[in-house]
Motif scaffolding. Structure first.
Motif, mmCIF file in Angstrom:
data_model
loop_
_atom_site.group_PDB
_atom_site.id
_atom_site.type_symbol
_atom_site.label_atom_id
_atom_site.label_comp_id
_atom_site.label_asym_id
_atom_site.label_seq_id
_atom_site.Cartn_x
_atom_site.Cartn_y
_atom_site.Cartn_z
ATOM 1 N N GLY A 110 0.829 -1.195 0.000
ATOM 2 C CA GLY A 110 0.000 0.000 0.000
ATOM 3 C C GLY A 110 0.867 1.249 0.000
ATOM 4 O O GLY A 110 2.087 1.187 -0.095
ATOM 5 N N THR A 111 0.235 2.388 0.109
ATOM 6 C CA THR A 111 0.944 3.667 0.121
ATOM 7 C C THR A 111 1.362 4.001 1.543
ATOM 8 O O THR A 111 0.513 4.100 2.427
ATOM 9 N N ALA A 112 2.662 4.148 1.769
ATOM 10 C CA ALA A 112 3.170 4.490 3.089
ATOM 11 C C ALA A 112 2.951 5.970 3.361
ATOM 12 O O ALA A 112 2.877 6.793 2.437
ATOM 13 N N ILE A 113 2.854 6.317 4.636
ATOM 14 C CA ILE A 113 2.619 7.703 5.030
ATOM 15 C C ILE A 113 3.930 8.472 5.132
ATOM 16 O O ILE A 113 4.068 9.589 4.641
ATOM 17 N N GLU A 114 4.931 7.862 5.753
ATOM 18 C CA GLU A 114 6.184 8.553 6.025
ATOM 19 C C GLU A 114 7.186 8.435 4.883
ATOM 20 O O GLU A 114 7.867 9.393 4.554
ATOM 21 N N ASP A 115 7.300 7.247 4.298
ATOM 22 C CA ASP A 115 8.331 6.983 3.301
ATOM 23 C C ASP A 115 7.691 6.639 1.961
ATOM 24 O O ASP A 115 6.479 6.525 1.830
ATOM 25 N N ASN A 116 8.568 6.454 0.973
ATOM 26 C CA ASN A 116 8.105 6.064 -0.348
ATOM 27 C C ASN A 116 8.009 4.554 -0.512
ATOM 28 O O ASN A 116 7.488 4.082 -1.519
ATOM 29 N N ASP A 117 8.541 3.797 0.437
ATOM 30 C CA ASP A 117 8.496 2.340 0.341
ATOM 31 C C ASP A 117 7.064 1.842 0.535
ATOM 32 O O ASP A 117 6.307 2.400 1.338
ATOM 33 N N PRO A 118 6.679 0.776 -0.153
ATOM 34 C CA PRO A 118 5.316 0.228 0.029
ATOM 35 C C PRO A 118 5.133 -0.331 1.430
ATOM 36 O O PRO A 118 6.083 -0.798 2.069
ATOM 37 N N GLN A 119 3.918 -0.285 1.909
ATOM 38 C CA GLN A 119 3.585 -0.699 3.265
ATOM 39 C C GLN A 119 2.224 -1.390 3.235
ATOM 40 O O GLN A 119 1.341 -0.975 2.484
ATOM 41 N N PRO A 120 2.024 -2.464 4.015
ATOM 42 C CA PRO A 120 0.697 -3.106 4.053
ATOM 43 C C PRO A 120 -0.380 -2.108 4.451
ATOM 44 O O PRO A 120 -0.133 -1.198 5.246
ATOM 45 N N PRO A 121 -1.568 -2.239 3.874
ATOM 46 C CA PRO A 121 -2.644 -1.268 4.172
ATOM 47 C C PRO A 121 -2.948 -1.138 5.664
ATOM 48 O O PRO A 121 -3.185 -0.033 6.152
ATOM 49 N N MET A 122 -2.950 -2.254 6.401
ATOM 50 C CA MET A 122 -3.225 -2.175 7.833
ATOM 51 C C MET A 122 -2.156 -1.364 8.550
ATOM 52 O O MET A 122 -2.468 -0.524 9.410
ATOM 53 N N ALA A 123 -0.886 -1.570 8.190
ATOM 54 C CA ALA A 123 0.196 -0.810 8.809
ATOM 55 C C ALA A 123 0.096 0.672 8.455
ATOM 56 O O ALA A 123 0.374 1.544 9.293
ATOM 57 N N ALA A 124 -0.320 0.980 7.218
ATOM 58 C CA ALA A 124 -0.473 2.381 6.817
ATOM 59 C C ALA A 124 -1.593 3.051 7.605
ATOM 60 O O ALA A 124 -1.468 4.211 8.018
ATOM 61 N N ILE A 125 -2.701 2.336 7.837
ATOM 62 C CA ILE A 125 -3.812 2.898 8.616
ATOM 63 C C ILE A 125 -3.362 3.176 10.055
ATOM 64 O O ILE A 125 -3.646 4.235 10.627
ATOM 65 N N ILE A 126 -2.659 2.220 10.653
ATOM 66 C CA ILE A 126 -2.195 2.396 12.033
ATOM 67 C C ILE A 126 -1.188 3.538 12.119
ATOM 68 O O ILE A 126 -1.257 4.373 13.034
ATOM 69 N N SER A 127 -0.255 3.611 11.175
ATOM 70 C CA SER A 127 0.749 4.682 11.191
ATOM 71 C C SER A 127 0.104 6.048 11.016
ATOM 72 O O SER A 127 0.457 7.006 11.718
ATOM 73 N N PHE A 128 -0.849 6.139 10.092
ATOM 74 C CA PHE A 128 -1.528 7.417 9.868
ATOM 75 C C PHE A 128 -2.324 7.837 11.097
ATOM 76 O O PHE A 128 -2.302 9.012 11.499
ATOM 77 N N GLY A 129 -3.034 6.882 11.707
ATOM 78 C CA GLY A 129 -3.806 7.203 12.905
ATOM 79 C C GLY A 129 -2.921 7.643 14.058
ATOM 80 O O GLY A 129 -3.244 8.609 14.776
ATOM 81 N N ALA A 130 -1.781 6.968 14.241
ATOM 82 C CA ALA A 130 -0.873 7.342 15.325
ATOM 83 C C ALA A 130 -0.261 8.716 15.088
ATOM 84 O O ALA A 130 -0.153 9.531 16.012
#
Length: 248
Positions: A110-130
């Protein structure tokens, strides 16, 4: 003469800009470089009058000494930002692990929030929420407070101490690891129990491809667990962030 105020402002900009260059949120790949620069300049001009007595005496140093001070200030500012960034990176790591343990690791990048590297959607949701929660709780004010206090704990003339910096980074990684294990423990237990149960079922019915059939149920259970745990997870993450910045 404008030389002393300009050099003093540049020394302050080195520490503040170095911090803003590595801190989470503002140092994201989604934030344009011009925005980071303007925010760092604005913060420097706002904080310079309050730190003038600590910075101005060093602005009249020799050029060789000034170069050493500039490098030291950049390293100190980057260290303050890295302490906060490592904590957020630890959450991204445990988020990716949680996605893998609940069957979302195979869902594609999925689209990562902090970096350009791909990230699983669940991890992206948790990172964005945090990250959003940290900004709601004014963690950027905590970063600025840490910058102001740093001039008392690490004055300009003391220069950058690599041993102390390594100790701070090690303590941050240790504390972040402990907090993230607490956050991910329900998902670790869920993954162990589910995979153990699927393994027993597969032994009882070897003619049926249980692992392929069970994947939707594993994902559904992970989503239900995330639904009930996301509030406590983000709350514990925010509670662990501020003691780390206070201990810096």
């Amino acid at each position: 003469m404008l030389e002393i105020p300009l050099l003093a402002a540049f020394l302050a900009f080195c520490r503040i800009g170095g911090c803003f260059l590595t801190m989470p949120g503002l140092a994201s790949a989604r934030v344009p470089m011009q925005v980071r620069l303007f925010v760092a300049v604005a913060a420097t001009l706002a904080l310079l009058p309050h730190m003038w007595d600590s910075i101005a005496p060093h602005a009249s140093a020799e050029p060789g000494v000034l170069l050493v001070l500039i490098a030291s200030e950049l390293a100190i500012g980057a260290l303050i930002g890295l302490v906060a960034r490592f904590y957020v990176l630890a959450l991204q790591f445990i988020g990716s692990a949680m996605a893998m343990m609940t069957g979302f690791g195979m869902a594609g990048g999925g689209t990562a929030i902090e970096d350009n590297d791909p990230q699983p959607p669940m991890a992206a949701i948790i990172s964005f929420g945090a990250l959003m929660l940290l900004f709601i709780l004014d963690f950027h004010h905590e970063i600025i407070r840490a910058l102001v206090i740093s001039y008392r704990l690490a004055p300009i003339e003391s220069l950058f101490d690599p041993q102390s910096a390594l100790t701070d980074i090690t303590d941050t990684l240790s504390d972040a690891f402990y907090v993230m294990i607490r956050l991910g423990s329900p998902f670790i237990a869920y993954a162990i129990l589910v995979n153990l149960a699927i393994g027993f079922i597969n032994k009882l019915t070897p003619q049926i491809p249980v692992y392929f059939i069970s994947l939707p149920f594993v994902i559904a259970g992970g989503l239900i667990l995330l639904y009930f745990a996301i509030g406590s997870l983000l709350g514990l993450f925010a509670q662990g962030f501020f003691p780390i910045m206070t201990g810096l």
